[in-house]
Scaffold this motif. Sequence first.
Motif, PDB file in Angstrom:
ATOM      1  N   GLU A 147      -2.199 -37.077  31.907  1.00 57.44           N
ATOM      2  CA  GLU A 147      -3.272 -38.001  32.241  1.00 57.44           C
ATOM      3  C   GLU A 147      -4.600 -37.528  31.648  1.00 57.44           C
ATOM      4  OE1 GLU A 147      -4.417 -40.380  36.224  1.00 57.44           O
ATOM      5  OE2 GLU A 147      -4.636 -38.203  36.376  1.00 57.44           O
ATOM      6  N   ILE A 148      -4.847 -36.232  31.737  1.00 54.99           N
ATOM      7  CA  ILE A 148      -6.077 -35.673  31.167  1.00 54.99           C
ATOM      8  C   ILE A 148      -6.071 -35.821  29.647  1.00 54.99           C
ATOM      9  CG2 ILE A 148      -7.352 -33.513  30.779  1.00 54.99           C
ATOM     10  CD1 ILE A 148      -6.468 -32.694  33.655  1.00 54.99           C
ATOM     11  N   ILE A 149      -4.929 -35.526  29.024  1.00 54.84           N
ATOM     12  CA  ILE A 149      -4.816 -35.644  27.564  1.00 54.84           C
ATOM     13  C   ILE A 149      -5.047 -37.082  27.123  1.00 54.84           C
ATOM     14  CG2 ILE A 149      -3.142 -35.584  25.665  1.00 54.84           C
ATOM     15  CD1 ILE A 149      -2.002 -33.034  26.892  1.00 54.84           C
ATOM     16  N   GLU A 150      -4.384 -38.019  27.780  1.00 54.56           N
ATOM     17  CA  GLU A 150      -4.508 -39.432  27.378  1.00 54.56           C
ATOM     18  C   GLU A 150      -5.918 -39.957  27.594  1.00 54.56           C
ATOM     19  OE1 GLU A 150      -1.366 -41.252  29.620  1.00 54.56           O
ATOM     20  OE2 GLU A 150       0.097 -40.989  27.980  1.00 54.56           O
ATOM     21  N   THR A 151      -6.552 -39.514  28.670  1.00 55.04           N
ATOM     22  CA  THR A 151      -7.934 -39.923  28.932  1.00 55.04           C
ATOM     23  C   THR A 151      -8.863 -39.385  27.851  1.00 55.04           C
ATOM     24  OG1 THR A 151      -7.526 -39.988  31.317  1.00 55.04           O
ATOM     25  CG2 THR A 151      -9.824 -39.854  30.597  1.00 55.04           C
ATOM     26  N   ALA A 152      -8.713 -38.108  27.531  1.00 56.50           N
ATOM     27  CA  ALA A 152      -9.536 -37.487  26.487  1.00 56.50           C
ATOM     28  C   ALA A 152      -9.305 -38.167  25.141  1.00 56.50           C
ATOM     29  CB  ALA A 152      -9.224 -35.998  26.397  1.00 56.50           C
TER      30      ALA A 152
ATOM     31  N   ARG B  63      -8.422 -41.238  24.531  1.00 54.41           N
ATOM     32  CA  ARG B  63      -9.074 -42.556  24.541  1.00 54.41           C
ATOM     33  C   ARG B  63     -10.587 -42.431  24.391  1.00 54.41           C
ATOM     34  NH1 ARG B  63      -7.779 -43.725  29.254  1.00 54.41           N
ATOM     35  NH2 ARG B  63      -9.790 -43.672  30.308  1.00 54.41           N
ATOM     36  N   LEU B  64     -11.194 -41.512  25.120  1.00 57.40           N
ATOM     37  CA  LEU B  64     -12.642 -41.341  25.062  1.00 57.40           C
ATOM     38  C   LEU B  64     -13.101 -40.809  23.705  1.00 57.40           C
ATOM     39  CD1 LEU B  64     -13.394 -39.817  28.588  1.00 57.40           C
ATOM     40  CD2 LEU B  64     -13.732 -42.178  27.838  1.00 57.40           C
ATOM     41  N   LEU B  65     -12.372 -39.846  23.157  1.00 59.25           N
ATOM     42  CA  LEU B  65     -12.740 -39.266  21.868  1.00 59.25           C
ATOM     43  C   LEU B  65     -12.583 -40.267  20.734  1.00 59.25           C
ATOM     44  CD1 LEU B  65     -11.176 -35.738  22.415  1.00 59.25           C
ATOM     45  CD2 LEU B  65     -13.600 -36.181  21.936  1.00 59.25           C
ATOM     46  N   ALA B  66     -11.560 -41.126  20.829  1.00 61.09           N
ATOM     47  CA  ALA B  66     -11.390 -42.161  19.804  1.00 61.09           C
ATOM     48  C   ALA B  66     -12.576 -43.117  19.808  1.00 61.09           C
ATOM     49  CB  ALA B  66     -10.083 -42.920  20.040  1.00 61.09           C
ATOM     50  N   ARG B  67     -13.106 -43.375  20.980  1.00 64.13           N
ATOM     51  CA  ARG B  67     -14.226 -44.309  21.104  1.00 64.13           C
ATOM     52  C   ARG B  67     -15.581 -43.655  20.833  1.00 64.13           C
ATOM     53  NH1 ARG B  67     -15.109 -46.231  26.970  1.00 64.13           N
ATOM     54  NH2 ARG B  67     -16.421 -44.368  26.970  1.00 64.13           N
TER      55      ARG B  67
ATOM     56  N   ALA C 297      -4.160 -29.344  21.956  1.00 63.03           N
ATOM     57  CA  ALA C 297      -3.065 -30.152  22.516  1.00 63.03           C
ATOM     58  C   ALA C 297      -3.088 -31.566  21.945  1.00 63.03           C
ATOM     59  CB  ALA C 297      -3.177 -30.192  24.041  1.00 63.03           C
ATOM     60  N   LEU C 298      -4.281 -32.118  21.776  1.00 66.56           N
ATOM     61  CA  LEU C 298      -4.408 -33.461  21.202  1.00 66.56           C
ATOM     62  C   LEU C 298      -3.958 -33.484  19.743  1.00 66.56           C
ATOM     63  CD1 LEU C 298      -7.809 -34.633  22.695  1.00 66.56           C
ATOM     64  CD2 LEU C 298      -5.617 -35.795  22.952  1.00 66.56           C
ATOM     65  N   ARG C 299      -4.301 -32.446  18.999  1.00 68.19           N
ATOM     66  CA  ARG C 299      -3.901 -32.397  17.591  1.00 68.19           C
ATOM     67  C   ARG C 299      -2.387 -32.279  17.457  1.00 68.19           C
ATOM     68  NH1 ARG C 299      -6.883 -27.929  14.067  1.00 68.19           N
ATOM     69  NH2 ARG C 299      -5.478 -26.576  15.244  1.00 68.19           N
ATOM     70  N   THR C 300      -1.789 -31.431  18.297  1.00 71.17           N
ATOM     71  CA  THR C 300      -0.324 -31.299  18.289  1.00 71.17           C
ATOM     72  C   THR C 300       0.320 -32.636  18.641  1.00 71.17           C
ATOM     73  OG1 THR C 300      -0.423 -28.965  18.863  1.00 71.17           O
ATOM     74  CG2 THR C 300       1.625 -30.118  19.375  1.00 71.17           C
ATOM     75  N   ARG C 301      -0.231 -33.310  19.635  1.00 69.93           N
ATOM     76  CA  ARG C 301       0.280 -34.621  20.044  1.00 69.93           C
ATOM     77  C   ARG C 301       0.187 -35.635  18.897  1.00 69.93           C
ATOM     78  NH1 ARG C 301       0.522 -38.149  24.747  1.00 69.93           N
ATOM     79  NH2 ARG C 301      -0.726 -40.039  24.459  1.00 69.93           N
TER      80      ARG C 301
END
Length: 199
Positions: free
Chosen positions: A16-21, A23-27, A61-65
């Motif tokens: 949940e934290i990863i997906e939230t981050a 979304r926010l970083l993309a925007r 973690a986001l980059r690996t994802r």
Amino acid sequence: MAEQRRRLDPAARRLEIIETAERLLARDGETVRVEDVVAAAGAAKGTFYHYFPTWDDLLDALRTRTFEHFDARYQLPTEVDGPIDWMRVLDELAAAFVGFTLGQERLHDVLFHSDFARRRPLPADQNATIRLAAVIRAGQEAGVFAGLDPEPTARLLFAVLHETADAVAEGEDCERSLAALQVVLRRALAARPEEGSAQ
């Protein structure tokens, strides 16, 4: 609602934290902070740091994802079902890279062109030029690609891929840009009967 959030298992809370981050970083790009992520995720700051001791750990973690998603969506073929059209693979991989980069919006710059990217260089298994070099080698083994040195060639061609994505992001026509990219890549890599002879 808060009670339901507290009952999330650790893996679900971390995701949940990863997906939230993400979304926010993309925007919003590099302006996003831990406080923004925990507020949007409905999590405590301590929860964030439990899973990600530093902001860079979250970005890692986001980059690996990102690479996992790309690999899952664009798998390289095997010769189990017959010969591979390596030129078509190259075209599809190039278009996939451009589309994927554009789809990340501002997250791309955060993960690959920020101070974070300099502090934590890409591991070999996440390096796009190494992957592109592997495709070039496979095409060479099949006799389709020219006998160029794969690693420096991959670096140069990756620069062309990236510039294409940047151009489309800045307003250039996507179809036209991809058509030009295809021509450049094919001309650069196509094996020639006269290869090795004087030009």
